[in-house]
Design an enzyme around this catalytic site. Structure first.
Site, PDB file in Angstrom:
ATOM      1  CB  ALA A  66      -0.940  -0.080   1.347  1.00 21.83           C
ATOM      2  N   GLY A 105       0.435  -5.119   0.355  1.00 20.15           N
ATOM      3  CA  GLY A 105      -0.730  -4.963  -0.348  1.00 20.15           C
ATOM      4  C   GLY A 105      -0.191  -5.761  -1.984  1.00 20.15           C
ATOM      5  CD  GLU A 108      -2.705  -8.067   1.916  1.00 18.09           C
ATOM      6  OE1 GLU A 108      -2.294  -6.824   1.821  1.00 18.09           O
ATOM      7  OE2 GLU A 108      -3.220  -8.371   2.909  1.00 18.09           O
ATOM      8  CD  GLU A 128       1.018  -6.198   5.237  1.00 16.84           C
ATOM      9  OE1 GLU A 128       1.643  -7.080   5.375  1.00 16.84           O
ATOM     10  OE2 GLU A 128       0.411  -5.944   4.133  1.00 16.84           O
TER      11      GLU A 128
HETATM   12  N1  3HC Z   1       4.518   3.391   0.292  1.00 20.05           N
HETATM   13  C1  3HC Z   1       5.080   4.716   0.069  1.00 20.05           C
HETATM   14  N2  3HC Z   1       6.627   4.927  -0.221  1.00 20.05           N
HETATM   15  C2  3HC Z   1       7.341   3.799  -0.261  1.00 20.05           C
HETATM   16  C3  3HC Z   1       6.754   2.841   0.102  1.00 20.05           C
HETATM   17  C4  3HC Z   1       5.460   2.344   0.284  1.00 20.05           C
HETATM   18  N3  3HC Z   1       4.840   1.074   0.472  1.00 20.05           N
HETATM   19  N4  3HC Z   1       7.764   1.717   0.109  1.00 20.05           N
HETATM   20  C5  3HC Z   1       8.877   2.509  -0.066  1.00 20.05           C
HETATM   21  N5  3HC Z   1       8.645   3.914  -0.161  1.00 20.05           N
HETATM   22  C6  3HC Z   1       9.366   5.133  -0.707  1.00 20.05           C
HETATM   23  C7  3HC Z   1      10.412   5.242   0.554  1.00 20.05           C
HETATM   24  O1  3HC Z   1       9.826   6.112   1.447  1.00 20.05           O
HETATM   25  C8  3HC Z   1      11.454   5.713  -0.275  1.00 20.05           C
HETATM   26  O2  3HC Z   1      11.183   7.133  -0.369  1.00 20.05           O
HETATM   27  P1  3HC Z   1      12.602   8.250  -0.385  1.00 20.05           P
HETATM   28  O3  3HC Z   1      13.339   7.754  -1.817  1.00 20.05           O
HETATM   29  O4  3HC Z   1      11.796   9.497  -0.790  1.00 20.05           O
HETATM   30  O5  3HC Z   1      13.254   8.228   0.836  1.00 20.05           O
HETATM   31  C9  3HC Z   1      11.361   5.085  -1.506  1.00 20.05           C
HETATM   32  O6  3HC Z   1      10.113   4.613  -1.738  1.00 20.05           O
HETATM   33  C10 3HC Z   1      12.724   4.044  -1.528  1.00 20.05           C
HETATM   34  O7  3HC Z   1      12.513   3.041  -0.638  1.00 20.05           O
HETATM   35  P2  3HC Z   1      13.567   2.289   0.281  1.00 20.05           P
HETATM   36  O8  3HC Z   1      14.680   3.507   0.294  1.00 20.05           O
HETATM   37  O9  3HC Z   1      13.053   1.908   1.355  1.00 20.05           O
HETATM   38  O10 3HC Z   1      14.394   1.597  -1.063  1.00 20.05           O
HETATM   39  P3  3HC Z   1      14.779   0.232  -0.712  1.00 20.05           P
HETATM   40  O11 3HC Z   1      15.282  -0.309  -2.225  1.00 20.05           O
HETATM   41  O12 3HC Z   1      15.907   0.147   0.183  1.00 20.05           O
HETATM   42  O13 3HC Z   1      13.601  -0.842  -0.367  1.00 20.05           O
HETATM   43  C11 3HC Z   1      11.383  -1.692  -0.247  1.00 20.05           C
HETATM   44  C12 3HC Z   1      12.525  -0.853  -1.008  1.00 20.05           C
HETATM   45  C13 3HC Z   1      12.098  -3.205   0.225  1.00 20.05           C
HETATM   46  C14 3HC Z   1      10.067  -1.878  -0.953  1.00 20.05           C
HETATM   47  C15 3HC Z   1      11.230  -0.837   0.898  1.00 20.05           C
HETATM   48  O14 3HC Z   1      11.034   0.402   0.894  1.00 20.05           O
HETATM   49  C16 3HC Z   1       9.955  -1.443   2.045  1.00 20.05           C
HETATM   50  O15 3HC Z   1      10.231  -2.226   2.527  1.00 20.05           O
HETATM   51  N6  3HC Z   1       9.061  -0.741   1.926  1.00 20.05           N
HETATM   52  C17 3HC Z   1       7.822  -0.834   2.429  1.00 20.05           C
HETATM   53  C18 3HC Z   1       6.971  -2.150   2.158  1.00 20.05           C
HETATM   54  C19 3HC Z   1       5.960  -2.258   3.101  1.00 20.05           C
HETATM   55  O16 3HC Z   1       5.809  -2.143   4.259  1.00 20.05           O
HETATM   56  N7  3HC Z   1       4.680  -2.665   2.384  1.00 20.05           N
HETATM   57  C20 3HC Z   1       3.549  -2.730   3.299  1.00 20.05           C
HETATM   58  C21 3HC Z   1       2.822  -1.327   3.441  1.00 20.05           C
HETATM   59  S1  3HC Z   1       1.322  -1.610   4.316  1.00 20.05           S
HETATM   60  C22 3HC Z   1       0.159  -2.591   3.276  1.00 20.05           C
HETATM   61  O17 3HC Z   1       0.662  -3.024   2.212  1.00 20.05           O
HETATM   62  C23 3HC Z   1      -1.216  -2.738   3.959  1.00 20.05           C
HETATM   63  C24 3HC Z   1      -1.834  -3.665   3.069  1.00 20.05           C
HETATM   64  O18 3HC Z   1      -1.950  -4.783   3.778  1.00 20.05           O
HETATM   65  C25 3HC Z   1      -3.568  -3.355   2.779  1.00 20.05           C
END
Ligand code: 3HC
Length: 692
Positions: A66, A105, A108, A128
């Site tokens: 997400a 997501g 998912e 999450e």
């Molecule tokens: N939403 C918005 N921005 C995001 C994002 C997300 N899910 N994931 C990463 N970003 C942004 C980061 O803030 C960063 O922004 P910046 O360059 O402005 O600082 C940019 O994308 C790059 O991210 P990273 O520096 O972390 O890049 P990496 O290559 O090291 O890692 C990644 C990539 C493994 C995808 C890591 O960013 C990550 O773990 N992201 C979060 C993933 C996550 O938690 N997903 C679950 C979200 S909750 C959800 O999905 C709810 C659902 O169940 C309904």
């Protein structure tokens, strides 16, 4: 190729439609991406020339979840559950083609497709929980149907991604594509499905992995029990267990509805806000205001470490593990032997736990050179001094280092308190000097305070900031002041804890209140663990403090079986009536009246001055932003992640409340509680540290 919207394209190859998402950096499920997916699949459904659909992502990764930046803001349609319904209910097979990280997501979405194909380097996960959430788009219902509830809970509770080969073995993906050929292989896979008239596999209809767990609540009880310590204080874990149990016990639609309700409730919780704050805080910490991509960095091929004690050894391990050779210097062979034996033992223990092979231990040890000859440091691109905290000694070492290190080498001190500018001034190259403050155990703790001296060059700072993630650290740039960010704030808490026990709170009450707050341990348990005699000497001790008295009695902490607490053979702590008597007598001698002290006062007196010091640090520009201070406390001092760090916590309490309590304490106890001007200002404006 036609454009569906600015982040999604549609094309048809033969009888296969390809919906391509292109929303850098990580294809997060923003409104545009959700819309692109839904419209793309609907377009393919309506297109008579199409028999199957492939969902593919451009750029470095499949959908990584997400869009976290949208959380807490009003959401625009289409909503994720509707997008997933469109995919799952499509009458033509939908194939998710996965590379990079398919997370949250994003995973998912893939689980609602009828088939999944991935390149071998792809990774899958439901992270999450790290954001104080549970998967909210079917993850807790569909994953257990594919891999069983226990493995699903492993994935959900750890938040740790797994690889494509595991995904294939576990039945999460149907096929592996050739690396770099995902598009072609996915299209070929879809064509085969059409040719074979393959069924529309819906994960929601599967039951074979759930049936064996039905009517067996003990499975979930065992998971709860095994992780009780780890789960302490967190709201999301229990909900995750409950939701996976629902997958086993309830019809799919009911399970999904309950999952969504729990997800939405957690989304609004302070805990999840705190953990989301930390996600962005960690990434913001890497950004330094006056340093950009154009700032040149220096190559670091070899590191020198001065001092093979606990810190020096731990610091060396970071580089050895990252593949960077280390020259370790000591003044005696005994110290060197002792240091290297600890490094080897640490690695061997990791290997015993199965987290490293014996070959990897050998490889790492081969990168280590040992020497008593200071001149060997001439080869190093970065030298880190890690001797004990004594300014005269450090000055001497830097003077000597100045004569030995090659031109342009970075000279760093691991000091945890001392004036880095004074250390730099002993060299003819203060622009090459800075602080690299590691936290004990240095091979484990993720925090690195990067102390920017008055004359540290941008290139030196940029090099060390870029090096931090390579050695598994989160680097936070801080300015020169006594104790930098972390220890300067900690000193406030330690002072109050010491005063509280004189005024009548027991050490165990103080420790209990801070442990209940979520810190790993309170200050007195911590002192006992570290040893009360650190920095204490029998020759100079005059019984001037409670610590002096305890040490003089031989109560020097856990290692002597007694300190503030009494310890049994297994090092279980028991409150000591004897210590209480010592404290009472000491307070009486000092004329401090003892009284009942409430848990609320203990917490506020320990935490609010620390926050106030954080505000002063910001005012003085010793930290770039409040969230950097939060990162320091979470990564370096075990501040509970679900409270987001001290500055975020202050925001959640309300800055007005914090200010008022500090003023009350100032009136009663004195100016050590005098509120910082920044706190006064923000409280008056109704502002917060997060938005300051
Ligand atoms: N939403 C918005 N921005 C995001 C994002 C997300 N899910 N994931 C990463 N970003 C942004 C980061 O803030 C960063 O922004 P910046 O360059 O402005 O600082 C940019 O994308 C790059 O991210 P990273 O520096 O972390 O890049 P990496 O290559 O090291 O890692 C990644 C990539 C493994 C995808 C890591 O960013 C990550 O773990 N992201 C979060 C993933 C996550 O938690 N997903 C679950 C979200 S909750 C959800 O999905 C709810 C659902 O169940 C309904």
């Amino acid at each position: 190729m036609t454009s569906i919207n600015p982040v999604a394209d549609y094309s048809v190859e033969g009888e296969v439609a390809i919906v391509t998402i292109n929303s850098p950096p990580v294809n997060a499920l923003s409104q545009g991406v959700r819309e692109g997916l839904k419209l793309g699949v609907e377009k393919a459904e309506a297109d008579p020339a199409v028999a199957a659909t492939v969902i593919l992502c451009a750029g470095r990764t499949f959908i990584a979840g997400a869009d976290i930046t949208e959380f807490g803001k009003p959401h625009a349609a289409p909503y994720l559950p509707d997008v997933l319904d469109a995919i799952e209910n499509a009458k033509k097979p939908v194939v998710a083609a996965i590379h990079g990280t398919s997370l949250g997501g994003g995973f998912e979405v893939a689980l609602t497709a009828h088939y999944r194909i991935a390149v071998p380097s792809a990774r899958f996960g439901l992270p999450e929980i790290k954001l104080g959430l549970i998967p909210g788009a079917g993850g807790t219902q569909r994953l257990p149907r594919l891999v069983g509830p226990e493995r699903a809970l492993d994935v959900i509770l750890s938040g740790t991604p797994f690889g494509a080969r595991d995904a294939k073995d576990w039945g999460v993906v149907d096929a592996l594509a050739e690396e770099g050929k995902l598009r072609e292989d996915a299209i070929a896979f879809a064509r085969r499905l059409v040719a074979d008239k393959a069924p529309l596999n819906k994960v929601r209809d599967r039951d074979e992995k759930l049936a064996p767990a039905r009517g067996k609540p003990e499975i979930f009880e065992a998971i709860r029990k095994a992780n009780a310590r780890k789960f302490r204080g967190f709201e999301a874990w229990e909900k995750a267990i409950l939701s996976v149990k629902n997958a086993v016990e309830l019809p799919f639609d009911q399970g999904i509805a309950e999952e969504r309700a729990m997800f939405m409730a957690l989304l609004g919780s302070t805990q999840s806000k705190a953990q989301r704050h930390l996600f962005f805080a960690e990434r913001a910490a890497a950004k330094i205001a006056d340093i950009g991509a154009e700032t040149p960095t220096k190559p670091i091929h070899r590191v020198g470490v001065i001092g093979a004690g606990t810190m020096g050894g731990g610091i060396a391990m970071n580089f050895l593990s990252a593949g960077i050779p280390v020259t370790l210097v000591e003044t005696s062979k005994e110290a060197l032997d002792r240091g290297v034996a600890i490094i080897r033992r640490n690695y061997e223990n990791t290997a015993k736990k199965g987290r490293m092979t014996l070959e990897q231990v050998v490889e790492r040890m081969e990168r280590l050179s040992l020497t008593l000859d200071f001149r060997a440091l001439a080869e190093a691109d970065l030298v880190i001094e890690a001797v004990y905290e004594n300014m005269d000694l450090k000055k001497l070492i830097f003077e000597k280092l100045d004569g030995v290190a090659k031109p342009g080498a970075i000279l760093a001190s691991n000091t945890s308190y001392l004036d880095v500018d004074a250390i730099a001034a002993t060299t003819k190259r203060p622009e090459d000097v800075l602080g690299m403050h590691f936290f004990s155990p240095a091979n484990v703790m993720r925090l690195l305070e990067i102390v920017r001296g008055a004359k540290t060059s941008k290139s030196v700072l940029a090099t060390v900031a870029a090096l931090a993630p390579k050695i598994g650290k989160v680097g936070v740039t801080v300015g020169v002041c006594h104790g930098f960010v972390g220890n300067r704030m900690l000193a406030e808490r330690q002072r109050e804890a010491g005063k509280l026990i004189l005024e009548g709170a027991t050490p165990w009450a103080v420790d209990r209140v801070l442990a209940d707050f979520g810190l790993p341990m309170g200050p007195f348990a911590m002192s006992d663990l570290a040893g009360l005699d650190i920095g204490w000497s029998a020759e100079t001790s005059k019984g001037a403090t409670i610590r002096d008295i305890l040490c003089e009695e031989g109560r020097r902490g856990q290692k002597t079986g007694a300190g503030f607490y009494d310890y049994d053979e297994q090092r279980n702590a028991k409150p000591s009536a004897h210590v209480e008597a010592i404290i009472r007598a000491f307070a009486a001698a000092k004329g401090v009246a003892q009284r009942e002290i409430s848990d609320a006062e203990i917490l506020e007196r320990c935490i609010y001055p620390l926050i106030n010091e954080g505000a002063k640090i910001l005012e003085e520009g010793k930290a770039q932003r409040a969230s950097d201070i939060d990162v320091v406390w979470v990564m370096g001092y075990g501040w509970p992640v679900y409270r987001g760090g001290p500055m975020f916590y202050a925001d959640t309490v309300g800055l007005k409340t914090v200010l008022e309590r500090l003023k009350d304490f100032q009136a009663t106890f004195g100016d050590e509680f005098k509120p910082a001007a920044l706190l006064e200002k923000l409280a008056a404006e109704g502002g917060t540290f997060s938005k300051a």
